[in-house]
Write an enzyme that holds these catalytic residues in place. Structure first.
Site, mmCIF file in Angstrom:
data_model
loop_
_atom_site.group_PDB
_atom_site.id
_atom_site.type_symbol
_atom_site.label_atom_id
_atom_site.label_comp_id
_atom_site.label_asym_id
_atom_site.label_seq_id
_atom_site.Cartn_x
_atom_site.Cartn_y
_atom_site.Cartn_z
ATOM 1 N N ARG A 294 0.836 -1.200 0.000
ATOM 2 C CA ARG A 294 0.000 0.000 0.000
ATOM 3 C C ARG A 294 0.870 1.249 0.000
ATOM 4 N NH1 ARG A 294 -4.699 -1.492 4.492
ATOM 5 N NH2 ARG A 294 -5.282 -3.510 3.568
ATOM 6 N N ARG B 224 3.560 2.376 10.324
ATOM 7 C CA ARG B 224 2.971 2.580 8.997
ATOM 8 C C ARG B 224 4.010 2.220 7.946
ATOM 9 N NH1 ARG B 224 -1.557 5.202 7.401
ATOM 10 N NH2 ARG B 224 -1.812 6.106 9.458
ATOM 11 N N GLU C 112 -4.312 0.130 15.239
ATOM 12 C CA GLU C 112 -5.229 -0.752 14.506
ATOM 13 C C GLU C 112 -4.485 -1.980 13.994
ATOM 14 O OE1 GLU C 112 -7.216 -1.139 10.177
ATOM 15 O OE2 GLU C 112 -6.938 0.906 10.911
ATOM 16 N N SER D 292 -9.435 -4.921 10.645
ATOM 17 C CA SER D 292 -10.722 -4.369 10.236
ATOM 18 C C SER D 292 -11.561 -5.527 9.734
ATOM 19 C CB SER D 292 -10.561 -3.334 9.122
ATOM 20 O OG SER D 292 -9.915 -2.174 9.608
ATOM 21 N N ARG E 281 1.822 -3.991 13.385
ATOM 22 C CA ARG E 281 1.447 -3.423 14.680
ATOM 23 C C ARG E 281 1.218 -4.500 15.726
ATOM 24 N NH1 ARG E 281 -2.679 0.726 11.690
ATOM 25 N NH2 ARG E 281 -1.094 2.047 10.747
#
Length: 425
Positions: A261, A276, A348, A351, A393
């Protein structure tokens, strides 16, 4: 995408959904669809009338010729009709293409249980599990890794660029061990493991909603291919253009892959270490369900991801995402955030989303009793996906939660056999 029939009957509902998702540019796409659809429906009436007239004239010409009668005037008339039919058919095809293009620009409608909100600050904490460690007693994961050599950020910059970490030694073994543990747990819950391609074509990316919404986040390579931002894209497309047997639903799949990404924007602590990155590993869950079962499946999948965090002994919380922060394709979405004691904040790691029939309409994936050869009426399936879990993470939280004063890290017992050690030293 939303079905055209649904848009005709629920235009105001879709307008409210567009505003709730903070996507005002989609309002013009909705208006364009409705106008083009009305023009096309009127045109189709004229076209069908002319086609019937042409067919009748063709039969009459054939009859006259058989009877030896003059058909010149009728032939001339039919030529004019044929030319008009061709013009209307071209206009019909143009309107159909316009409608399809604009349908891709209209987001999914949030489920009625989703709270209204404009940003991440309006998400709702549904539950919190575990005791949070104090940031005063913990060292950030990037400092631990630098001391011990478990991953190398500078080497990644040299090889590729920022956001491409290199895991080494026990760090690499931890990645491998997490993958084995996650996949083993999902297999026990009935998920079939898939090893999908890491490249997909534009049709696959469009079918799952990455295109045309997320071009800026994807890596495009030569030949018209895209590196997958998540294995959801590959796995969900396994049943594109298929009619499934409802009796075999739900279908449960999982996959372990790297993900790519081009995320950008945050600075400082938000991008330190593994917070990130542009390439990361993740185990993904995907389900195909009957429409009436999809929200039960959403809760089930979320509990599965929570169970992994509980097995790792990591404090976490579940967030119900608000309308403005849930995404283009989702009807309802939960985020799971893990506590980072070295940074004193939530990160996070998962999801889990229900797309309802939004992806299935693009995929043309339907189901009926008895499958493709059955006699029942087909209907769109519902698709769901969720992270179980994203690695960077999760690793950051593990290193910060289980660190010792000497800088070593005691691993949770569930990882001992998979990593081959009980301690990272």
């Amino acid at each position: 995408m939303l079905e055209l029939r649904y848009l005709r009957d629920n235009a105001e509902t879709v307008r409210r959904a567009i505003r709730a998702k903070q996507l005002p540019e989609a309002l013009s796409a909705l208006d364009a669809v409705l106008v083009a659809d009305e023009h096309r429906r009127l045109l189709r009436g004229d076209l069908e009338s002319l086609q019937a007239r042409r067919n009748a004239a063709s039969r009459e010409i054939g009859g006259r010729k058989q009877r030896g009668e003059d058909a010149e005037e009728l032939i001339r008339e039919m030529g004019e009709v044929t030319a008009e039919v061709k013009r209307l058919e071209e206009r019909d095809a143009s309107l159909e293409a316009q409608i399809h293009t604009h349908l891709l620009e209209i987001p999914n409608v949030p489920h009625e249980s989703v709270p209204y909100g404009e940003s991440e600050h309006d998400n709702v904490v549904v539950a919190e599990h575990g005791e949070k460690g104090s940031p005063e007693a913990a060292v950030p994961h990037w400092e631990l890794a630098e001391r011990r050599g478990w991953f190398d950020l500078e080497a990644g910059v040299t090889l590729t660029g920022a956001g491409f970490p290199v895991f080494r030694g026990l760090g690499a073994r931890l990645v491998r061990g997490l993958a084995a543990f996650f996949l083993e747990r999902l297999a026990l819950e009935g998920y079939e493991e898939i090893a999908p391609p890491l490249l997909v074509n534009a049709a696959s990316a469009t079918a799952t909603g990455q295109l045309p919404d997320k071009e800026g986040q994807m890596y495009e390579v030569s030949g018209g291919f895209y590196l997958i931002p998540t294995s959801e894209v590959s796995v969900t497309n396994l049943h594109r253009d298929e009619i499934l047997d409802e009796e075999h639903l739900p279908l449960r799949y999982c996959a372990f892959t790297p993900c790519f990404r081009r995320e950008a924007g945050s600075h400082g602590k938000d991008v330190r270490g593994l917070n990130r990155v542009h390439q990361f590993d993740k185990v993904e869950m995907v389900q195909f369900t009957r429409p009436e079962d999809s929200y039960e499946a959403l809760e089930e999948m979320t509990r599965t991801a929570e169970g992994l965090l509980e097995a790792l002994g990591l404090p976490y919380r579940r967030l119900l995402m608000c309308t403005g922060d849930m995404g283009f394709t989702q009807a309802k979405k939960y985020d799971l955030e893990v506590w980072s004691p070295g940074q004193g904040r939530w990160l996070e790691v998962s999801s889990v989303s229900n797309m309802e029939s939004f992806q299935a309409a693009r995929l043309a994936t339907r189901a009926r009793p008895g499958g493709a050869e059955g006699r029942g009426r087909t209907r769109l399936v519902h698709t769901l996906n969720g992270s179980a879990l994203a690695f960077p993470r999760t690793i950051a939280a593990l290193l910060e939660t289980y660190q010792r004063e000497d800088g070593s890290v005691a691993l949770p017992e569930v990882l001992h056999a998979h990593v081959g050690t009980d301690t990272l030293t």
